[in-house]
Design an enzyme around this catalytic site. Structure first.
Site, PDB file in Angstrom:
ATOM      1  N   ASP A  48     -33.524  23.834  -7.958  1.00  0.00           N
ATOM      2  CA  ASP A  48     -33.441  23.343  -6.575  1.00  0.00           C
ATOM      3  C   ASP A  48     -32.495  24.234  -5.770  1.00  0.00           C
ATOM      4  OD1 ASP A  48     -33.797  21.829  -4.329  1.00  0.00           O
ATOM      5  OD2 ASP A  48     -32.582  20.130  -4.998  1.00  0.00           O
TER       6      ASP A  48
ATOM      7  N   SER B 149     -25.788   4.891  -6.245  1.00  0.00           N
ATOM      8  CA  SER B 149     -26.170   3.900  -7.248  1.00  0.00           C
ATOM      9  C   SER B 149     -25.568   4.195  -8.615  1.00  0.00           C
ATOM     10  CB  SER B 149     -27.699   3.844  -7.355  1.00  0.00           C
ATOM     11  OG  SER B 149     -28.215   5.127  -7.701  1.00  0.00           O
TER      12      SER B 149
ATOM     13  N   LYS C  21     -15.850  12.495  -9.859  1.00  0.00           N
ATOM     14  CA  LYS C  21     -17.138  11.793  -9.921  1.00  0.00           C
ATOM     15  C   LYS C  21     -16.978  10.655 -10.903  1.00  0.00           C
ATOM     16  CE  LYS C  21     -22.072  12.403 -10.875  1.00  0.00           C
ATOM     17  NZ  LYS C  21     -22.512  11.687  -9.685  1.00  0.00           N
TER      18      LYS C  21
END
Length: 427
Positions: free
Chosen positions: A256, A129, A152
């Site tokens: 993470d 998205s 990117k």
């Protein structure tokens, strides 16, 4: 006065043995005291029910009930500490994307890569998205040795705040500098649209996919040795801890740590990626995004939505060791993702896998201490791994006969199966 006199006469006319008069004299105490007790009980019951209903509604409104959790604020990080080295986000004073790009161009001048050097797009890795991620060739001046990089791209059309965030992430890489165990920024193309972030390519992919490949009965593939020993597990682990030390020195944490967020090269050089949470801490002093991460990798304080810190990364590193020694098994396979907090609150931890030595399991358990202050810091943990490496087995190859079904793994691990199919998904 007349009423009081009347009452006095009635009471005086009664004898001490008259039961009716005794009841009339004490009837107010008999009625009022129980009524007060019952009323107090009903009020307390109402308050308890209200708190319970409010808690249930709050849990229903929170995202992540399928195995992910929202990120709490960072631990012991003020705006000034998080902005160590300067705020990366340029204030929005411009009224258009074009004028904003002109304003920020001087700060990114040294990172600019001429677009003509990005000669050929080899493949699209992912399309999300926020934009697409490509693998492309970049000319380095030697036509015989073009360099493969990852692009990117920011989606188009982009809002002004999205452009600001994209450039802020590039500046964050610039602030971090280079570290051999972090994915490096090669440059950017931000002087005009479309906007690109140019990252180094780690062609072998993420560590989780590598671990799954190690389960196959294939010794080599594309020149890469697909097996893993206990000593190599320590080798990869030390590199991840080195990257965490680097972040800690800059008053940051990763947030993470997991095999899916580590890229691996053919020589088993590990590169920690997925630095989006670290960027948010640096830019804002806390994590404010609505992004969620899998519950089973989170430390107890994170599950309880308490402030996050580097020792939460240490807990997750223990999970990473488990992932490596089991060749990519999901943690807590017998526990549903949404029940993991209750499991940990009973002071339970994962049992020692059959392929795990007692030395390695001891290191895992030190990472999984309930109180974060009792867990080792990354440097202390890295020194323990270095000591364990000296006596580790470098001959016996870790073996797990079962192949992985991604859909089943995702269900047990509490993650989206789509997140298993690409790298460089964050930042």
């Amino acid at each position: 006065m007349g009423g009081e006199k009347g009452m006095t006469r009635v009471l005086l006319e009664c004898s001490l043995t008259d039961k009716l008069c005794v009841v009339q004299e004490k009837q107010y105490e008999v009625i009022i005291v129980p009524a007060l007790l019952v009323g107090t009980f009903l009020i307390l019951l109402g308050v308890i029910l209200w708190l319970f209903i409010r808690e249930q509604r709050a849990q229903q409104q929170q995202p992540g009930l399928r195995g992910t959790a929202p990120i709490p604020p960072s631990r012991d990080l003020s705006w000034e500490a998080a902005g160590h080295g300067g705020n990366v986000v340029v204030p929005l004073k411009e009224t258009s994307v074009e004028s904003f790009l002109q304003t920020t161009a001087p700060a990114l001048a040294k990172l600019q890569v001429p677009r003509e050097q990005l000669s050929e797009v080899l493949e699209q890795i992912y399309n999300g998205s926020c934009g697409a991620i490509y693998r492309a060739k970049m000319n380095t001046g030697d036509s015989a040795k073009p360099k493969t990089v990852v692009l990117k791209a920011l989606k188009e059309p982009a809002e002004l705040h999205e452009v600001q965030d994209f450039l802020g992430r590039i500046q964050f890489y610039q602030y971090l500098g280079k570290h051999k165990n972090l994915v490096q920024l090669e440059g950017c193309c931000t002087e005009s649209l479309p906007l690109y972030m140019v990252l180094e390519d780690v062609a072998q992919g993420d560590l989780l996919s590598f671990l799954w490949t190690c389960r196959r009965d294939v010794m080599t593939m594309d020149g890469l040795l697909y097996d893993l020993t206990e000593k190599q597990v320590y080798h990869i682990g030390k590199q991840v801890l080195s990257a965490l030390e680097f972040l800690q020195d800059k008053h940051l944490f990763h947030g993470d740590v997991a095999a899916r967020n580590i890229l691996i090269q053919s020589d088993l050089t590990a590169k920690l990626c997925g630095l989006g949470l670290a960027y948010e801490v640096h830019a804002q002093g806390a994590i404010s995004s609505t992004r969620t991460i899998p519950l089973k990798w989170l430390a107890p304080e994170r599950l309880l939505l308490r402030p996050a810190g580097i020792r939460g990364d240490v807990w997750s590193f223990g999970i990473l060791l488990y992932e490596m020694v089991t060749l990519g098994a999901p943690p807590y396979p017998e526990v549903p993702p949404t029940s993991i907090l209750q499991y940990l609150q009973r002071r339970k931890i994962m049992k020692r896998p059959s392929s795990c030595t007692h030395t390695m399991y001891s290191i895992m358990k030190s990472c999984w201490r309930w109180s974060e202050d009792n867990r080792p810091l990354p440097r202390e943990l890295r020194l323990r791994l270095e000591a364990a490496t000296r006596t580790a087995d470098d001959k016996a190859v870790l073996q797990v006969p079962e192949l992985v079904v991604p859909e089943l793994y995702a269900a047990v691990a509490g993650i989206r199966v789509e997140s298993l199919s690409y790298s460089y998904s964050i930042l």
